[in-house]
Motif scaffolding. Structure first.
Motif, short mmCIF file in Angstrom:
data_model
loop_
_atom_site.label_atom_id
_atom_site.label_comp_id
_atom_site.label_asym_id
_atom_site.label_seq_id
_atom_site.Cartn_x
_atom_site.Cartn_y
_atom_site.Cartn_z
N CYS A 26 7.07 -26.51 0.28
CA CYS A 26 7.75 -25.40 -0.52
C CYS A 26 6.53 -24.38 -0.93
O CYS A 26 6.91 -23.05 -0.73
CB CYS A 26 8.39 -25.98 -1.80
N LEU A 27 5.43 -24.82 -0.96
CA LEU A 27 4.32 -23.99 -1.11
C LEU A 27 3.99 -23.14 0.06
O LEU A 27 3.63 -21.84 -0.24
CB LEU A 27 3.06 -24.85 -1.54
N SER B 54 5.94 -15.90 1.68
CA SER B 54 6.87 -14.86 1.40
C SER B 54 6.03 -14.07 0.70
O SER B 54 6.27 -12.91 0.70
CB SER B 54 8.17 -15.47 0.54
N ALA B 55 5.31 -14.28 -0.36
CA ALA B 55 4.58 -13.42 -1.16
C ALA B 55 3.46 -12.80 -0.28
O ALA B 55 3.02 -11.52 -0.52
CB ALA B 55 3.57 -14.49 -1.94
N LEU C 206 6.73 -20.23 -0.39
CA LEU C 206 6.24 -19.35 -1.17
C LEU C 206 5.19 -18.62 -1.01
O LEU C 206 5.23 -17.16 -0.96
CB LEU C 206 6.11 -20.13 -2.64
N PHE C 207 4.24 -19.14 -0.27
CA PHE C 207 2.98 -18.24 -0.16
C PHE C 207 3.27 -17.29 0.96
O PHE C 207 2.55 -16.16 1.05
CB PHE C 207 1.68 -19.33 0.42
#
Length: 746
Positions: free
Chosen positions: A354-355, A361-362, A358-359
């Protein structure tokens, strides 16, 4: 020369445990005493021996449990890589070992220092202190010398020795992770600059290398007996499965499990009082030892304990013997070596996946913002990364799909394994959500690719036309097919099936190592045959790269079968095969890493990275826009953009998810509304003059030379590659330029 018990102890520790560059001083140590006999009457819940050759001292800390009474002798055997080179008989009465002459039943705590003689130290070869993960051990049979059982073995214990040196190195993990990650990032940047051909090659090789790393990690996750060097080597790649330890995160996972009704394991909290046996022998023997240890207890205690063990210990893989020590194997073995409680392993892998999402996408969003700022500040030309800036959301969807594909093997293994563990109700729900979510997502994506390709074949007799000419299709679904040739667009389906079945073998057959080995052998043989016969990747070099990986994975599966000892080979063979596996894969991984590094560097330092690669046989570059061909704007460029329906560098407004399969540009979709497609595949019924599907990177005429101008009564060729004049006309006037090179003329 008299033989004391300290000699086999010192020799054992020195020969069995091999190398960790973190220690400045030579040591030999053992952290567990394993039972090697089904009815062993001597066990140890705590066993720690550290021998320091510099001061000739061995520190011994043992908490033993004995059911043997009477006089005994010790038959000591020391072996390395299965080769026994020392065998002695030691009488504890003659060497003055208190508590062992005669041996008494009960708990025997021992904590003392032993002075090891100079002659014993000299018998230890210097390589024992430096060779990494040396497979050496000492085995002691305790034999009765009096009574009716005289001469019989009443106990057997075995200790593995380590010198702290190992191939399980943090530097190897970081190096492999950084190279694979930078290659994927580089391919994205190069693609944004317009060098689609070079980006596709780098991305394909990076994904294949990452898959090889995951295959190495899967070997370590099996419940098969693995030699020490193989366990250490496969541990280097567990990061690719999300098995990474961060202290504060482990505390959070433990709290979450308790809060959701689970019971965390506490192996690491009890290491000061109990030993953990990292299982290397057949798991069934360990289970049998644990069950038989309960049989020695009173019935009122053994029955409830048996139920608890079956529910909490055997299921979790943390088998606890009657002496109190733990046995870990398979996935739990990997978790223990990584410093992670087995009940936290699922959440560890899940959160890191998940991280990553998220990272990433950011980072993509931040890169989009940086580019817009750079254009406004005139730090770079306004046409740089134009397609990405105008369609970055579609690009982001494609990147997330690619991350899902990368994490698919990891999450399927952990989710399926969680179904067998049931660490807590909430974690089971998470496992269901992520497993079925990823399977459905990738299944839907594969289905869309197949539908797009079939539509392209129907309209253009070529799957590459729409798959590579439509920017939205390429950016969103390209992660599934760009590494393959256009006519092998379907190959992602067997790839996903291969990963899913392999995960099932790992997750559901943890206590059946032979079943896992047979499953791996069949799967890897099928993968090698399919890769060698079909050769589905984009070009000859990429096929060779992947076939080599499949071949080594097949060889590793053969080694895994040997480790199960189904062939009853001598232990020396097993030890040597373990070293061969490590050396072979280490050399192979280094070659792959260097190849990927060199190819990535060339991409950034060549003026035309696409020129380094041979034009692919499926002619995909004829359909893709390339920045190398857009240096100057011409009337033909404008005509091509109009034909594709491009606006501002990115063709928006498409609905690739629509059930009507509206997957081409708006202009082409408008034309196809009036098409009538007979069963023979010809296209008729145009309501207007078709627009030419020219591309800046594609010649206006077929590559075999200019054709003579058509006569006044001759209809122009259909832009979709179909002809109304039948096979005879096509044979006389050459095949369509769209069809040529798509795999149909092979």
């Amino acid at each position: 020369m008299r033989w004391s018990i300290t000699r086999p102890l010192a020799a054992l520790a020195s020969l069995a445990a091999l190398a960790s560059p973190s220690h400045a001083e030579y040591i030999l140590q053992s952290n567990s005493l394993n039972a090697c006999q089904e009815n062993s009457g001597f066990t140890a819940s705590l066993f720690k021996v550290v021998f320091t050759p510099k001061n000739h001292t061995a520190n011994v800390d043992i908490v033993a449990v004995s059911s043997v009474q009477g006089n005994v002798v010790f038959d000591v055997a020391i072996s390395a890589y299965g080769y026994q080179f020392i065998k002695r008989t030691v009488d504890p009465c003659k060497v003055g070992l208190a508590g062992l002459c005669p041996m008494t039943a009960g708990k025997i705590p021992l904590n003392f220092n032993l002075n090891v003689g100079e002659d014993a130290v000299k018998q230890i070869p210097s390589i024992a202190y430096t060779f990494p993960d040396l497979d050496a051990k000492v085995r002691v049979f305790i034999n009765r010398t009096d009574g009716s059982e005289a001469g019989q073995s009443v106990a057997c214990v075995e200790a593995d020795i380590s010198n702290g040196k190992t191939v399980d190195l943090l530097g190897v993990k970081w190096a492999t992770a950084i190279v694979a990650g930078l290659a994927l990032v580089s391919s994205a940047i190069v693609s944004g600059l317009g060098h689609q051909n070079a980006a596709a090659h780098v991305a394909a090789n990076a994904l294949s290398l990452f898959g090889y790393f995951q295959a190495q990690a899967m070997l370590g996750l099996t419940g098969v007996h693995l030699p020490p060097v193989v366990m250490a080597w496969t541990q280097d790649f567990q990061w690719s499965m999300g098995i990474i330890r961060i202290g504060f995160m482990q505390d959070i996972f433990t709290w979450y499990q308790r809060a959701t009704g689970g019971t965390p394991s506490t192996i690491f909290d009890s290491l000061t009082t109990v030993s953990v046996q990292v299982e290397k022998r057949a798991v069934n023997l360990s289970l049998g030892l644990a069950k038989r240890s309960l049989a020695m207890m009173p019935r009122s205690i053994s029955e409830p304990m048996s139920a608890i063990m079956k529910r909490d210990l055997i299921k979790r893989g943390n088998i606890q013997t009657s002496s109190g020590s733990y046995i870990v194997y398979g996935i739990q073995r990997v978790a223990f070596r990584a410093g992670i409680e087995s009940t936290n392993l699922f959440m560890t892998g899940l959160i890191f996946f998940c991280l990553l999402v998220l990272f990433t996408s950011a980072a993509v969003a931040a890169f989009k913002g940086f580019l817009e700022t750079a254009v406004k500040k005139k730090w770079m030309p306004s046409d740089r990364f134009l397609e990405f800036r105008n369609g970055w959301l579609t690009v982001l969807k494609g990147i997330l799909f690619r991350l899902t594909l990368i994490g698919f093997p990891q999450m399927t293994i952990l989710c399926l394994w969680e179904f067998t563990q049931k660490d807590s109700a909430a974690e089971v729900v998470l496992a269901v959500f992520f497993l079925f979510g990823m399977v459905i997502t990738l299944g839907w994506a594969a289905y869309k690719v197949i539908m797009i390709a079939r539509r392209s074949i129907l309209m253009h007799n070529n799957p590459a036309y729409i798959l590579f000419s439509d920017p939205q299709a390429l950016n969103k679904w390209g992660f599934l097919y760009v590494q393959f040739r256009a006519s092998a667009y379907y190959f992602i389906v067997p790839v996903l099936g291969y990963a899913l079945v392999k995960a099932m073998f790992i997750a559901f057959a943890q206590d059946k190592g032979t079943v896992q080995a047979v499953g791996f052998l069949i799967l890897e043989a099928g993968a090698l045959i399919a890769a060698s016969v079909l050769r589905p990747w984009m070009d000859k070099k990429t096929n060779s790269f992947n076939i080599a990986i499949c071949a080594l994975n097949f060889i590793n599966s053969i080694f895994l079968m040997i480790f199960t000892e189904v062939f009853n080979q001598p232990p020396l063979v097993t030890g040597v095969v373990g070293v061969i596996l490590w050396i072979t894969n280490a050399v192979f991984a280094l070659i792959l890493l260097l190849m990927l590094i060199v190819s990535t560097i060339f991409v950034f330092f060549r003026e035309n990275p696409d020129g380094r690669y041979q034009i692919m046989a499926d002619d995909r570059t004829s359909f893709m826009k390339s920045q190398t061909h857009l240096a100057q704007t011409t009337e033909l460029d404008a005509l091509a953009a109009t034909a594709r329906g491009d606006k501002g560098g990115f063709k928006g407004g498409l609905d690739l998810d629509d059930d009507a399969e509206s997957i081409t540009s708006d202009s082409l979709r408008h034309q196809t509304e009036h098409l009538v497609v007979p069963s023979n595949g010809s296209v008729t019924g145009f309501s207007s003059q078709p627009r030419a599907p020219a591309s800046p990177s594609m010649p206006l005429f077929p590559a075999d030379g200019p054709r003579s101008p058509p006569r006044f009564n001759e209809r122009p060729a259909s832009p979709f590659g179909a002809s109304n004049y039948g096979p005879a006309f096509r044979a006389q006037n050459n095949s369509s330029p769209w069809q040529r090179g798509a795999g149909y003329d092979h």
